[in-house]
Enzyme design. Structure first.
Site, mmCIF file in Angstrom:
data_model
loop_
_atom_site.group_PDB
_atom_site.id
_atom_site.type_symbol
_atom_site.label_atom_id
_atom_site.label_comp_id
_atom_site.label_asym_id
_atom_site.label_seq_id
_atom_site.Cartn_x
_atom_site.Cartn_y
_atom_site.Cartn_z
ATOM 1 N N HIS A 422 0.362 -1.023 -0.242
ATOM 2 C CA HIS A 422 0.192 0.275 -0.526
ATOM 3 C C HIS A 422 0.931 1.165 -0.273
ATOM 4 O O HIS A 422 0.560 2.403 -0.556
ATOM 5 C CB HIS A 422 -0.607 0.397 1.393
ATOM 6 N N CYS A 732 0.738 -5.164 -16.168
ATOM 7 C CA CYS A 732 -0.263 -4.190 -15.116
ATOM 8 C C CYS A 732 0.743 -4.249 -13.878
ATOM 9 O O CYS A 732 -0.115 -3.758 -12.738
ATOM 10 C CB CYS A 732 -1.127 -4.084 -15.055
HETATM 11 C C1 PEP Z 1 -0.258 -7.571 -10.295
HETATM 12 O O1 PEP Z 1 -0.776 -8.570 -9.291
HETATM 13 O O2 PEP Z 1 0.211 -7.313 -10.345
HETATM 14 C C2 PEP Z 1 -1.474 -6.811 -10.498
HETATM 15 C C3 PEP Z 1 -1.306 -5.520 -10.587
HETATM 16 O O3 PEP Z 1 -2.256 -6.539 -8.171
HETATM 17 P P1 PEP Z 1 -1.966 -6.510 -7.271
HETATM 18 O O4 PEP Z 1 -0.494 -5.478 -7.084
HETATM 19 O O5 PEP Z 1 -3.107 -5.093 -7.199
HETATM 20 O O6 PEP Z 1 -2.254 -7.064 -6.221
#
Ligand code: PEP
Ligand code: MG
Length: 780
Positions: A422, A732
């Site tokens: 976070h 992403c």
């Molecule tokens: C990931 O797992 O790479 C992702 C983009 O999702 P999060 O970081 O929100 O788990």
């Protein structure tokens, strides 16, 4: 006079003919090749509503509480009905049709383009005033209806919402309509007559097959030509152009079709055509005496100009900094990320030795920049008040409630967490330097102690090492950048987690949002969804989601925004009011989160889907849906059924999955067959689950390696399988901001890369470099 011919119009007629009409008139007057046509003036619209006596009712019905979605929908429907059902006065009708007949060539029925041209200059983005509406290949039968549709487009839900939110008077906005001969373009695109960031005398041309709509809407990755105006070598990047827009010979309608195989990777523009475009570009720029952003089309070797606007993004003060960082590289102005953080000092030499400069705490540099300030040890939420402007927050781990304090702070240091925690995500989006995972900052640093935080190196030093000159510099927002699509065939998008960051994110010029994490919207409610619904009702919850997503979708419209359904582990929800009801899990990362939870509680998930349905109804056709933590085709089929149940047509909307587990990577073929449009690598989770390394555990942070050969192999296989099934691929996860990963992905043929706000420019830069190398290798 209901209409004015383009050759009668000049820039001074803006009030009468709107921005588009004025620009076309001006170009026509300057002798540039503009397809012939006329403008149905804004006065005509105004007299139409006034003479029919619908004006008062019109402005009254749209004065609604726009947060009440059913009231908004009803207002839009009624307003549009009022316009669409009011007949044209006979004289106006005749005048428009007569003008239309003059546009046609020698007796043949003309095909025209009908485009709205709003006149409200004070709207920062006139697209919201209805300027989006464009109808192509229109003939006499439909002409009047289309003109009225353009007028009615002033009253779509989005347009009403936007004006209301921004405090614009509905009655102050008028609309003109341009009616212009269609150019059945064989090729078309856009051109910047000077470099859009630096103002250098370099033209940038983007070109694709068919009508320009495909380029402007982003449906196709265009070829890119960088042309030095002093006659140097043209730098050409040929893209794979999969789709084109053209007239369907049978129906006369404009349709999207596949580009024939032999033209897909063929270069669009010849040398001669580039020369002609440059010549016209110079003439337009000379005419206006300022660099222009031009839409053009080519038919049978003739170049037409369809629109010209000044480029507003050239920043004089910027040019030096840009050329200093990367002289000679045309994309420097768009891609250099180092200028975005004026708080950051890049050389220790400039430091004043107000402290020992010893490294006292070490961690992971998770948001770049160097700052100094007083450490404020925050152990409980009620201590947040002690964090003042310019202080450095030191805490075990940040929580959603801390966001306001994080905004005030000069820097953030945490004991726990990795690069995807976070604290790391939010600080990057806020542009606040941060270090995470120090293990001991809260126990080693003292409250009030003055320290220097180096977010690039991940170290905390004793004393104030930031020079007074640096401190005197104002903290700049991400510098306004060009709205131009990056000069890369691979799309470069941006990740957004907190809606407050949307404006900064959009200013990067990214091709869209590759990941919008909805859980941060929920976390900021400070209540679990169940609790929030219990206290405020289902509708209020749905509205919160619509509101949060809409803010980002507006900021980027029409660029696509990929919104992920909820994926918060139970331990994050536990911090919220109502969190006591969350299940206690031995390992939340492997537990009740993502699509598993959604499929387990379809009644709760239905609210999220309802939010999407409302957004589509509101006209946010740029919203895409992404499902997290799926494992296989079964997950996808079940999800698809729920989408359909919620009134979202999976065939019509763009949706896809995240590849975050080895299972999903191995099962992607089945998911492709289930109908996904895209697969996006969530490398934060994919790495953690492939290597069995907890992404938030600082004790094993050195083992968290997104470039591990096993992770890369899964990624490469997915890209290949998706290519065979025509499914787009993207990344992403945090690794999309790393140059090594970018190199790997572009070489493997990924469609898009979504990076952190601060990394977008560097990633564009890197993508460009790799694409050029690929191109060179292919001809060598
Ligand atoms: C990931 O797992 O790479 C992702 C983009 O999702 P999060 O970081 O929100 O788990
Ligand atoms: Mg994830």
């Amino acid at each position: 006079m209901a209409v004015l011919w383009l050759d009668e119009i000049s820039a001074g007629d803006l009030e009468k003919v709107g921005g588009k009409g004025a620009s076309l008139g001006e170009l026509t007057g300057a002798g540039l090749p503009v397809p012939p046509g006329f403008v149905v003036t804004a006065d005509t619209y105004r007299s139409f509503i006034e003479n029919a006596n619908i004006d008062e009712e019109l402005f009254e019905v749209v004065d609604v509480d726009v947060d009440d979605s059913s009231a908004l929908a009803a207002a839009a429907e009624r307003a549009q009905e009022l316009i669409l059902e009011t007949p044209f006065p006979e004289d106006v009708r005749e005048e428009i049709l007569e003008a239309y007949r003059e546009v046609g060539d020698s007796g043949e029925e003309a095909f025209v383009a009908v485009r709205s041209s709003a006149t409200a200059e004070d709207l920062p983005d006139a697209s919201f005033a209805g300027q989006q509406e464009t109808y192509l290949n229109i003939t006499e039968d439909d002409l009047l209806d289309r003109v009225r549709s353009c007028w009615a487009s002033l009253f779509t839900q989005r347009a009403i919402y936007y004006r209301q939110e921004k405090g614009f008077d509905h009655s102050a906005v008028n609309i003109a309509v341009v009616v212009q001969q269609m150019v059945e373009a064989e090729k078309s695109g856009v051109m910047f007559t000077s470099h859009p960031s630096t103002g250098d005398p370099t033209m940038i041309i983007e070109a694709a097959w068919g009508l320009g709509e495909a380029v402007v809407s982003g449906a196709v990755s265009p070829d890119n030509y960088i042309v030095p105006r002093d006659g140097g070598d043209v730098d050409v990047t040929v893209a794979e152009k999969k789709v084109m827009h053209a007239k369907d010979e049978e129906t006369g309608e404009t349709v999207e079709s596949e580009v024939p195989e032999e033209k897909r990777t063929a270069r669009v523009l010849s040398e001669g055509e580039i020369d002609r475009l440059v010549e016209l570009g110079e003439r337009v720029e000379d005419h206006y005496d300022t660099p222009q952003d031009v839409e053009w089309a080519i038919l049978e070797g003739t170049v037409f100009m369809l629109q010209s606007r000044p480029i507003t993004t050239i920043d004089e003060g910027d040019a030096d900094a840009t050329s200093a960082t990367d002289a000679g590289d045309i994309t420097a102005g768009l891609t250099d990320g180092s200028g975005t953080q004026t708080r950051a000092a890049d050389s220790a030499e400039s430091a004043t030795e107000a402290g020992t400069g010893d490294v006292i705490v070490d961690g992971l540099g998770s948001s770049p920049g160097r700052v100094s300030g007083a450490a404020r040890i925050v152990t409980k939420l009620d201590e947040l008040d002690k964090v003042g402007e310019g202080d450095i927050i030191v805490t075990e781990m940040t929580m959603p409630d801390m966001v306001p304090a994080m905004k005030r702070a000069a820097g953030i240091i945490t004991d726990e967490g990795g690069m995807t925690s976070h604290a790391a995500i939010v600080s990057r989006e806020l542009g606040v330097p941060a270090i995470v995972g120090t293990t001991n900052a809260t126990t080693t640093l003292e409250d009030g102690q003055v320290v220097t935080l180096d977010g690039d190196k991940g170290s905390v030093l004793e004393g104030d090492l930031v020079s007074p000159e640096e401190e005197a510099e104002p903290v700049e927002e991400v510098r306004p950048q060009s709205p131009v699509k990056p000069m890369t065939a691979t799309e470069v998008k941006v990740n957004v987690s907190i809606p407050e960051a949307a404006e900064r994110a959009a200013a990067t010029g990214a091709d869209g949002v590759g990941l919008l994490r909805t859980e941060h919207m929920i976390l900021s409610l400070n209540q679990t969804p169940a609790k929030f619904i219990e206290e405020n009702g289902e509708d209020a919850y749905i509205k919160e989601l619509v509101q949060g997503i809409r803010g980002v979708a507006d900021e980027f419209y029409p660029r696509p925004v990929r919104v992920r359904t909820l994926d918060a582990p139970t331990d994050e929800f536990r911090q919220l009011e109502g969190g006591e009801d969350e299940p206690h899990e031995h390992n939340p990362m492997l537990g009740y989160r993502g699509i598993r939870r959604s499929l387990d509680r379809p009644d709760v998930f239905a609210h999220e889907l309802e939010a999407f349905r409302r957004l589509y109804e509101l006209g946010y056709d740029n919203v895409e849906i992404m499902f997290p933590l799926v494992n296989d085709a079964e997950d996808v089929y079940r999800t698809k059924r729920l989408m359909t149940d919620a009134g979202i047509d999976p065939e019509k909307r763009t949706w896809g999955v995240m590849i975050e587990t080895p299972a999903s990577a191995l099962a992607v073929e089945g998911m492709a067959e289930a109908g996904i449009d895209f697969a996006s690598f969530g490398t934060n989770d994919l790495t953690q689950y492939t290597l069995a390394v907890d992404r938030n555990n600082e004790h094993v942070a050195d083992r968290f390696d997104e470039l591990h050969p096993s992770v890369l192999r899964l990624i490469a296989d997915v890209i290949e399988t998706c290519r065979e099934h025509d499914v787009d691929t993207s990344i992403c996860g945090q690794a999309g901001s790393k140059p090594e990963m970018v190199q790997f992905l572009v070489n493997e043929g990924v469609h898009s890369i979504s990076a952190n706000i601060d990394a977008v420019r560097d990633v564009q830069h890197e993508v460009k470099r790799v694409e050029q190398k690929l191109l060179l290798d292919s001809v060598r």
